[in-house]
Design a protein around this motif. Sequence first.
Motif, PDB file in Angstrom:
ATOM      1  N   PRO A 143       0.836  -1.206   0.000  1.00  0.00           N
ATOM      2  CA  PRO A 143       0.000   0.000   0.000  1.00  0.00           C
ATOM      3  C   PRO A 143       0.866   1.250   0.000  1.00  0.00           C
ATOM      4  O   PRO A 143       1.883   1.311   0.682  1.00  0.00           O
ATOM      5  CB  PRO A 143      -0.788  -0.119   1.312  1.00  0.00           C
ATOM      6  N   GLN A 144       0.480   2.237  -0.782  1.00  0.00           N
ATOM      7  CA  GLN A 144       1.264   3.460  -0.862  1.00  0.00           C
ATOM      8  C   GLN A 144       0.725   4.519   0.083  1.00  0.00           C
ATOM      9  O   GLN A 144      -0.419   4.493   0.509  1.00  0.00           O
ATOM     10  CB  GLN A 144       1.285   3.973  -2.302  1.00  0.00           C
ATOM     11  N   SER A 145       1.599   5.470   0.400  1.00  0.00           N
ATOM     12  CA  SER A 145       1.258   6.543   1.321  1.00  0.00           C
ATOM     13  C   SER A 145       0.166   7.433   0.735  1.00  0.00           C
ATOM     14  O   SER A 145       0.117   7.657  -0.469  1.00  0.00           O
ATOM     15  CB  SER A 145       2.503   7.383   1.612  1.00  0.00           C
ATOM     16  N   SER A 146      -0.689   7.932   1.618  1.00  0.00           N
ATOM     17  CA  SER A 146      -1.688   8.920   1.199  1.00  0.00           C
ATOM     18  C   SER A 146      -1.379  10.267   1.831  1.00  0.00           C
ATOM     19  O   SER A 146      -2.263  11.037   2.154  1.00  0.00           O
ATOM     20  CB  SER A 146      -3.093   8.462   1.614  1.00  0.00           C
ATOM     21  N   THR A 147      -0.078  10.517   2.056  1.00  0.00           N
ATOM     22  CA  THR A 147       0.344  11.725   2.761  1.00  0.00           C
ATOM     23  C   THR A 147      -0.229  12.984   2.124  1.00  0.00           C
ATOM     24  O   THR A 147      -0.333  13.090   0.903  1.00  0.00           O
ATOM     25  CB  THR A 147       1.885  11.816   2.790  1.00  0.00           C
ATOM     26  N   ASP A 148      -0.628  13.918   2.957  1.00  0.00           N
ATOM     27  CA  ASP A 148      -1.189  15.183   2.498  1.00  0.00           C
ATOM     28  C   ASP A 148      -0.067  16.114   2.080  1.00  0.00           C
ATOM     29  O   ASP A 148       0.722  16.575   2.900  1.00  0.00           O
ATOM     30  CB  ASP A 148      -2.004  15.807   3.628  1.00  0.00           C
ATOM     31  N   LEU A 149       0.042  16.381   0.783  1.00  0.00           N
ATOM     32  CA  LEU A 149       1.120  17.225   0.284  1.00  0.00           C
ATOM     33  C   LEU A 149       0.970  18.665   0.738  1.00  0.00           C
ATOM     34  O   LEU A 149       1.907  19.452   0.612  1.00  0.00           O
ATOM     35  CB  LEU A 149       1.172  17.166  -1.248  1.00  0.00           C
ATOM     36  N   ARG A 150      -0.182  19.032   1.288  1.00  0.00           N
ATOM     37  CA  ARG A 150      -0.407  20.421   1.706  1.00  0.00           C
ATOM     38  C   ARG A 150      -0.236  20.594   3.218  1.00  0.00           C
ATOM     39  O   ARG A 150      -0.555  21.644   3.758  1.00  0.00           O
ATOM     40  CB  ARG A 150      -1.811  20.863   1.296  1.00  0.00           C
ATOM     41  N   ALA A 151       0.260  19.588   3.894  1.00  0.00           N
ATOM     42  CA  ALA A 151       0.360  19.642   5.344  1.00  0.00           C
ATOM     43  C   ALA A 151       1.299  20.746   5.797  1.00  0.00           C
ATOM     44  O   ALA A 151       2.177  21.187   5.064  1.00  0.00           O
ATOM     45  CB  ALA A 151       0.844  18.296   5.885  1.00  0.00           C
ATOM     46  N   ASN A 152       1.108  21.201   7.046  1.00  0.00           N
ATOM     47  CA  ASN A 152       1.937  22.257   7.592  1.00  0.00           C
ATOM     48  C   ASN A 152       3.291  21.717   8.040  1.00  0.00           C
ATOM     49  O   ASN A 152       3.494  20.515   8.152  1.00  0.00           O
ATOM     50  CB  ASN A 152       1.226  22.900   8.792  1.00  0.00           C
ATOM     51  N   ALA A 153       4.213  22.647   8.313  1.00  0.00           N
ATOM     52  CA  ALA A 153       5.527  22.274   8.813  1.00  0.00           C
ATOM     53  C   ALA A 153       5.394  21.546  10.152  1.00  0.00           C
ATOM     54  O   ALA A 153       4.496  21.818  10.947  1.00  0.00           O
ATOM     55  CB  ALA A 153       6.396  23.513   8.973  1.00  0.00           C
ATOM     56  N   VAL A 154       6.308  20.597  10.378  1.00  0.00           N
ATOM     57  CA  VAL A 154       6.314  19.803  11.612  1.00  0.00           C
ATOM     58  C   VAL A 154       7.724  19.853  12.183  1.00  0.00           C
ATOM     59  O   VAL A 154       8.629  19.171  11.706  1.00  0.00           O
ATOM     60  CB  VAL A 154       5.913  18.339  11.336  1.00  0.00           C
ATOM     61  N   SER A 155       7.948  20.691  13.198  1.00  0.00           N
ATOM     62  CA  SER A 155       9.263  20.742  13.840  1.00  0.00           C
ATOM     63  C   SER A 155       9.285  19.910  15.126  1.00  0.00           C
ATOM     64  O   SER A 155      10.362  19.535  15.592  1.00  0.00           O
ATOM     65  CB  SER A 155       9.662  22.183  14.156  1.00  0.00           C
ATOM     66  N   ARG A 156       8.115  19.645  15.681  1.00  0.00           N
ATOM     67  CA  ARG A 156       7.989  18.706  16.797  1.00  0.00           C
ATOM     68  C   ARG A 156       7.559  17.383  16.185  1.00  0.00           C
ATOM     69  O   ARG A 156       6.429  17.228  15.715  1.00  0.00           O
ATOM     70  CB  ARG A 156       6.976  19.209  17.815  1.00  0.00           C
ATOM     71  N   ALA A 157       8.479  16.425  16.157  1.00  0.00           N
ATOM     72  CA  ALA A 157       8.278  15.189  15.400  1.00  0.00           C
ATOM     73  C   ALA A 157       6.964  14.506  15.738  1.00  0.00           C
ATOM     74  O   ALA A 157       6.519  14.487  16.890  1.00  0.00           O
ATOM     75  CB  ALA A 157       9.434  14.239  15.648  1.00  0.00           C
ATOM     76  N   GLN A 158       6.366  13.927  14.705  1.00  0.00           N
ATOM     77  CA  GLN A 158       5.126  13.176  14.845  1.00  0.00           C
ATOM     78  C   GLN A 158       5.342  11.746  14.373  1.00  0.00           C
ATOM     79  O   GLN A 158       6.221  11.466  13.549  1.00  0.00           O
ATOM     80  CB  GLN A 158       4.016  13.834  14.016  1.00  0.00           C
ATOM     81  N   ARG A 159       4.516  10.835  14.869  1.00  0.00           N
ATOM     82  CA  ARG A 159       4.575   9.445  14.430  1.00  0.00           C
ATOM     83  C   ARG A 159       4.193   9.335  12.960  1.00  0.00           C
ATOM     84  O   ARG A 159       3.258   9.965  12.495  1.00  0.00           O
ATOM     85  CB  ARG A 159       3.597   8.598  15.255  1.00  0.00           C
TER      86      ARG A 159
END
Length: 349
Positions: free
Chosen positions: A100-116
């Motif tokens: 299965p391929q990622s469905s990552t949101d290309l419009r997501a905001n910056a993440v400087s506090r790492a997320q899972r």
Amino acid sequence: MVTGLVTAVSALAIGSNAIAVADQPPTAERAPSEATETVAKEVVSTSNAADFWTKERMRRAVPAPMPRPSGGQVSGPEGQENVLPQQSERGSLPRGVSTPQSSTDLRANAVSRAQRWTESGIPASTTGKMFAEGPQGQLYRCSGSVITADNQNTVWTAGHCLHDGNGQFYSNITFVPAYDNGTAPHGEWNASYMVTTTGWAENRDWEYDIAAFAVFPQSSDLEYRVGSQGYRFNAGQEFTDVRVFGYPAAGYQRTDFNGELLWYCRGDTVDASSWNPLNEKVRTDCDMHSGASGGPWIDDMNSNGLGYVIGASSHRQTDPDTGDLINNYFFSSNHGDAAINVYEDASTY
């Protein structure tokens, strides 16, 4: 030269990609720095690492020691001067299995506090946890990424994940793509050939904290099984919307990392030379620390989870007295001439 190391042939002289480089050679006045040259070690058998890494040893492994520059430390007086042409290639989707391929949101905001990162498929399948045995039997762990290569069996990481910076490669290197809390959905892949820069191997210079290793194929090649990320080297230090992946066991003002799960940051990178013109490292805002070492910095990632590796997690700034982290800055060595030379050596083995 340390026993057991061989000086690798320059990227200007070998490999199919090297022909393109030779068509546009650097001038005699601007030859590549000696620090960007490579040292390598061949592994004769896959059985040692396969037998060595029991579940118990993996559990006991600790993050490989990171370089520890303080806030005021800089690299050597010569700095880097990259003269080879830019080099890049696209990644590839896995073949032969249904992933299965990622469905990552290309419009997501910056993440400087790492997320899972909880999605399956690429980039989780191309990112993994690696394990190594140190010269005195230390058990180390780091992060790494499958990178597209002629041999279809190459993993990209940081120099300090493979080599102590004092003349010795680590041993019993194994890579576990898509590692998740002790599980290995795509198996364990043992190193057959290891490469780093002379700048790291001889001087422990974090501007050259770059490495790669080839793995023994199994019933198929590694890329066939999990896919691969592309790469983009000698393209500068400033990129927009870069993802940083890794398996952190510690972080800046974080207590929830344990090294067993994949996390990510997302944001722009900057040229770290703003305060030192000889410093060509790449910087981003991300709170991951030890354990995330060697994890890929991926630029231009598309909806399939494929992008271009432009860096690998190397180090953070620390208090020179206490060793405590002092800010949210995360650094990669600049992936210029040194990255090209490491890649040309490892990818064609």
